[in-house]
Structures are given as structure tokens and as C-alpha cells.
Enzyme design. Structure first.
Site, PDB file in Angstrom:
ATOM      1  N   ASP A  60     -21.685 -34.966  14.386  1.00 49.78           N
ATOM      2  CA  ASP A  60     -20.802 -35.213  13.387  1.00 49.78           C
ATOM      3  C   ASP A  60     -21.630 -35.141  12.033  1.00 49.78           C
ATOM      4  O   ASP A  60     -22.848 -34.759  12.102  1.00 49.78           O
ATOM      5  CB  ASP A  60     -20.954 -37.067  13.306  1.00 49.78           C
ATOM      6  CG  ASP A  60     -19.899 -37.507  14.098  1.00 49.78           C
ATOM      7  OD1 ASP A  60     -18.671 -36.696  14.296  1.00 49.78           O
ATOM      8  OD2 ASP A  60     -19.885 -38.571  14.459  1.00 49.78           O
ATOM      9  N   GLU A 119      -2.973 -28.255  13.936  1.00 55.02           N
ATOM     10  CA  GLU A 119      -4.158 -27.792  14.925  1.00 55.02           C
ATOM     11  C   GLU A 119      -3.965 -27.700  16.308  1.00 55.02           C
ATOM     12  O   GLU A 119      -3.316 -28.555  16.782  1.00 55.02           O
ATOM     13  CB  GLU A 119      -5.261 -28.948  14.542  1.00 55.02           C
ATOM     14  CG  GLU A 119      -6.545 -28.868  15.011  1.00 55.02           C
ATOM     15  CD  GLU A 119      -7.484 -29.752  14.620  1.00 55.02           C
ATOM     16  OE1 GLU A 119      -8.101 -30.376  15.464  1.00 55.02           O
ATOM     17  OE2 GLU A 119      -7.915 -29.999  13.437  1.00 55.02           O
ATOM     18  N   ARG A 170     -15.416 -45.096  27.402  1.00 59.39           N
ATOM     19  CA  ARG A 170     -14.581 -45.931  27.036  1.00 59.39           C
ATOM     20  C   ARG A 170     -13.411 -45.629  26.047  1.00 59.39           C
ATOM     21  O   ARG A 170     -13.488 -44.669  25.553  1.00 59.39           O
ATOM     22  CB  ARG A 170     -15.408 -47.208  26.444  1.00 59.39           C
ATOM     23  CG  ARG A 170     -16.158 -46.401  25.172  1.00 59.39           C
ATOM     24  CD  ARG A 170     -17.261 -47.437  24.775  1.00 59.39           C
ATOM     25  NE  ARG A 170     -17.992 -47.205  23.234  1.00 59.39           N
ATOM     26  CZ  ARG A 170     -17.377 -47.370  22.077  1.00 59.39           C
ATOM     27  NH1 ARG A 170     -16.632 -48.173  22.065  1.00 59.39           N
ATOM     28  NH2 ARG A 170     -18.035 -47.082  21.260  1.00 59.39           N
ATOM     29  N   ARG A 204      -2.409 -32.304  16.210  1.00 58.01           N
ATOM     30  CA  ARG A 204      -2.243 -33.123  14.832  1.00 58.01           C
ATOM     31  C   ARG A 204      -1.731 -32.116  13.717  1.00 58.01           C
ATOM     32  O   ARG A 204      -2.017 -30.891  13.699  1.00 58.01           O
ATOM     33  CB  ARG A 204      -3.597 -33.678  14.432  1.00 58.01           C
ATOM     34  CG  ARG A 204      -4.982 -33.056  14.353  1.00 58.01           C
ATOM     35  CD  ARG A 204      -6.018 -33.828  14.007  1.00 58.01           C
ATOM     36  NE  ARG A 204      -7.200 -33.030  13.766  1.00 58.01           N
ATOM     37  CZ  ARG A 204      -8.371 -33.665  13.509  1.00 58.01           C
ATOM     38  NH1 ARG A 204      -8.406 -34.994  13.169  1.00 58.01           N
ATOM     39  NH2 ARG A 204      -9.393 -32.988  13.169  1.00 58.01           N
ATOM     40  N   ARG A 241     -14.993 -25.393  23.768  1.00 59.31           N
ATOM     41  CA  ARG A 241     -13.486 -25.318  23.512  1.00 59.31           C
ATOM     42  C   ARG A 241     -13.298 -24.675  21.803  1.00 59.31           C
ATOM     43  O   ARG A 241     -14.152 -25.096  20.999  1.00 59.31           O
ATOM     44  CB  ARG A 241     -12.840 -26.789  23.362  1.00 59.31           C
ATOM     45  CG  ARG A 241     -12.674 -27.228  24.973  1.00 59.31           C
ATOM     46  CD  ARG A 241     -11.529 -26.327  25.826  1.00 59.31           C
ATOM     47  NE  ARG A 241     -10.142 -26.968  25.027  1.00 59.31           N
ATOM     48  CZ  ARG A 241      -9.062 -26.185  25.479  1.00 59.31           C
ATOM     49  NH1 ARG A 241      -9.072 -25.074  26.351  1.00 59.31           N
ATOM     50  NH2 ARG A 241      -7.974 -26.678  24.841  1.00 59.31           N
ATOM     51  N   ARG A 254      -9.539 -52.651  19.554  1.00 56.92           N
ATOM     52  CA  ARG A 254      -9.938 -53.660  18.464  1.00 56.92           C
ATOM     53  C   ARG A 254      -9.201 -54.753  18.374  1.00 56.92           C
ATOM     54  O   ARG A 254      -7.740 -54.451  18.100  1.00 56.92           O
ATOM     55  CB  ARG A 254     -10.099 -52.968  17.094  1.00 56.92           C
ATOM     56  CG  ARG A 254     -11.331 -52.033  17.178  1.00 56.92           C
ATOM     57  CD  ARG A 254     -11.128 -51.370  15.711  1.00 56.92           C
ATOM     58  NE  ARG A 254     -12.087 -50.326  15.519  1.00 56.92           N
ATOM     59  CZ  ARG A 254     -12.661 -49.455  14.460  1.00 56.92           C
ATOM     60  NH1 ARG A 254     -11.824 -49.819  13.407  1.00 56.92           N
ATOM     61  NH2 ARG A 254     -13.225 -48.428  14.584  1.00 56.92           N
TER      62      ARG A 254
END
Length: 372
Positions: free
Chosen positions: A351, A301, A173, A281, A250, A177
Site C-alpha cells: 500500500d 478495470e 479471512r 470494477r 498478475r 462488520r
């Protein structure tokens, strides 16, 4: 170094720090070893020009797990940093995640109804039934404008392949928002430990003995009876000398620079979504802690292909690697004194809060201690 310990912990990252701290609380002796020259694993911060630089990529702590939040606050004071990255496409700037600020900048729409109608119109224009690849999946979710400017180039840099050659399943997905909210995370709590992650992890380890620049294979060969049990947070395939095959990842490459200016980009995280820009980024580290130092440090990066010997960052959980990991996990289940833990031991991306929560479960299984 003592002659014997209850636990040898391989890896000095955040999962190991949780276990070592809790083991010490119940009187267990631990020795921690790590092949790197520092503790804290991938959340390691190095001070440069008075700025805590995230050496292995930006880490923003966020969680909805109260016991995790309460736990880390025992070892560090967290600031109120809110992750609100900016995406740059050529000379256009967009707020992330996709929200009403993004849609207003892209189309000039003002209300949620207008934004939803614009996306629906573009999705319908594509006429995609069952998406055959990642590009079709993204187009069927957000339409062409958002896909071209904010998804396509960034994703192709991440994976090193054209979106048409990537499976649709990679993108389940693309959250939109329909409110003016630039907060990237939905979690109840977030922030950065004041003073950096290294300081927090050091507080967690406390007086635990740690040997750096130490390879497990060489160390255990010289000290086979050093501990009753081993908590192994290294790569599971490496533990078995890759005898069933090599698990794939990766990787990332970082290019840091000290700039003689106080404020380079005005935000901690700016994503570059054009394919032609080689990095994904730029991180300006001082903004994580609201720094006012006269100089600044930025890090570009770059996603990278991975080969054995490179830093493994993101497991490639495709069919081939999943089956291979299951074979290694079956071998691990037969181990008597070795317990595999962490993202590398479990070949799973975590995370930070999920890594800590998994370490809590390990503590309960091994030490009989429940952290609430």
C-alpha cells in the site's frame, strides 16, 4: 545532466521521490531515470476534462502511521474522501466492506445478532471441516449467499481461475462488520491529495534532475560511472537479465472513456461481482475530488494474465516465486553499490503508506536520517 552524482535512482515513483527529497536535504546529488514518459509511477494522474484520472487504477491514500501522514501533508493538502465502494451483482447493489447495510440488503436483517445468526446458519449448512480450496474457505467463513453474490465471480476474475482451483490460503479471512459503517478502511487517516498524486510527487522531487523515457540498462551502459550508488526500484529479476528465471505477476488492463454526462454512477468505485461481466470494477474519477465538471471520465478495470513486457502489478507470492525471489535477493545482497527498493525491487505488494514507510527505513540506512 552532470557528469557525476551521489545517487542514480531508477524509477520515478513515490519511493524514489521520498529518497530523492531526503537526499537533497542532506546535500546529496541525485539523478532519477524512468522508462515511462512521466513521473509518479502507478499513482500517476493525468488531467482529462479537468478531472484527475488515475491512469493505473484507483489509489486512495490511507494510513495509521502518523509519521507517514505528517510527511505527505508537507507536500499536498488532502481532502476528506472516504472509500465506500458499492458492489453490483446483477441489478442488486451492496455496500462494501461486508457490514450491516450489506446484510440488511441481502436478508432484511436489522440487528447484528440477526446477521450473525444468519451467517452461522449458512456456514453450518455447508458442513465444511478443513477447507480444500478457496471456495470452501469462503463458504466456511461467510456462507453461500455472500460467497455467491460478492466473492465468487469477483475473485475468479481477479485470478483468472475457478475458485475451486484456487488454494484456500488466498483468503485468510473475510472481515464482517456488524455495524452500519461503509468506510472500507480502518485506518486513522485517509483522503486524496487535492490536485492529484502527480502534483504531490512533483513537489517531493522538487529540483531533482529527472530523465524520462530512459531505460536503465542502456543508460548505465553509456554512463557506467554516473553515480557512486544506485537505488534500483525496477524489477529485481530484470536487473539480473532473468538469469535465474522470471518472477510472475498478475496484471491489469484499463479502458477509459469520457462521457457527456455529469454523474455516471454516483460513486467513485463500483465493483462488478458477476463472473459474466468481464471487468472487476468501474472507477468514476471525479468523485475522488468531489468534482462538478460537466463531463465525467470512467475507467473499466480488467484483470489480466501477465507476460514479460506487460505492466507488473501484483506479485504472485506462491512457493515457486518466493523461492526464486530469495535467490535473487541473495545475489542482491552481494552488490556493492546497488540497493534494491520499492515493490518491484523487493517483489512485494505495498500500500502507498507502507511504501513510504519502507522508503523512510531506506533513508535511515543510506543517509543516516531518521524521519519521525
Amino acid at each position: 545532466m552532470n557528469s557525476h552524482y551521489d545517487y542514480l535512482i531508477v524509477g520515478a515513483g513515490i519511493s524514489s521521490a521520498v529518497f530523492a527529497h531526503e537526499a537533497a536535504q542532506v546535500g546529496k546529488s541525485c539523478l532519477v531515470i524512468d522508462r515511462r514518459p512521466h513521473i509518479a509511477g502507478n499513482v500517476y494522474c493525468e488531467e482529462v476534462e479537468g478531472i484527475n484520472v488515475h491512469k493505473y487504477g484507483a489509489h486512495i491514500f490511507h494510513t495509521s502511521i502518523r509519521r507517514v501522514w505528517d510527511y505527505v501533508n508537507r507536500f499536498a493538502e488532502f481532502n476528506n474522501y472516504v472509500n465506500s465502494p458499492v458492489a453490483r451483482y446483477k441489478d442488486e447493489l451492496y455496500n462494501m466492506p461486508f457490514n450491516m447495510n450489506t446484510f440488511n440488503r441481502m436478508w432484511g436483517v436489522v440487528t447484528p445478532a440477526e446477521a450473525q445468526a444468519k451467517i452461522a446458519e449458512q456456514v453450518a449448512a455447508e458442513g465444511i471441516g478443513e477447507p480444500a480450496n478457496l471456495e470452501e474457505q469462503a463458504l466456511s467463513l461467510v456462507g453461500r449467499d455472500v460467497y455467491v453474490k460478492l466473492v465468487k465471480g469477483y475473485t475468479e476474475k481477479q485470478w483468472g481461475r475457478d475458485c475451486k482451483d484456487l488454494p484456500a490460503s488466498i483468503i485468510k479471512r473475510l472481515p464482517c462488520r456488524f455495524r452500519y459503517d461503509n468506510n472500507y478502511f480502518n485506518d486513522r487517516w485517509q483522503g486524496i491529495p487535492m490536485g492529484g498524486y502527480t502534483k504531490m510527487v512533483q513537489a517531493m522531487f522538487g529540483d531533482t534532475e529527472i530523465l524520462l523515457n530512459t531505460e536503465y540498462r542502456e543508460f548505465i551502459a553509456q554512463n557506467p560511472d554516473i553515480a557512486d550508488r544506485v537505488i534500483y526500484c525496477g524489477p529485481i529479476d530484470e536487473f539480473y537479465d532473468f538469469k535465474l528465471g522470471t518472477l510472475e505477476y498478475r496484471s491489469l488492463r484499463f479502458e477509459s472513456e469520457v462521457l457527456d454526462e455529469q454523474n455516471h454512477q454516483g460513486n467513485a468505485v463500483v465493483n462488478y461481482t458477476e463472473r459474466e461481466v468481464p471487468y472487476t470494477r468501474i472507477i468514476e474519477h471525479k468523485h475522488f475530488e468531489y468534482g462538478e465538471q460537466p463531463k465525467t471520465v470512467i475507467t473499466r478495470e480488467y484483470p489480466a494474465d501477465w507476460a514479460p513486457g506487460d505492466e507488473p502489478y501484483y506479485p504472485i507470492n506462491d512457493e515457486r516465486n518466493t523461492k526464486l525471489y530469495e535467490q535473487y535477493a541473495a545475489l542482491a545482497a552481494e552488490e556493492g553499490k546497488v540497493v534494491f527498493a520499492g515493490r518491484l525491487g523487493g517483489y512485494k505488494y505495498y500500500d502507498m503508506d507502507k511504501a513510504i514507510d519502507a522508503a523512510f527505513d531506506l533513508v535511515e540506512r543510506e543517509l543516516g536520517v531518521t524521519i519521525s
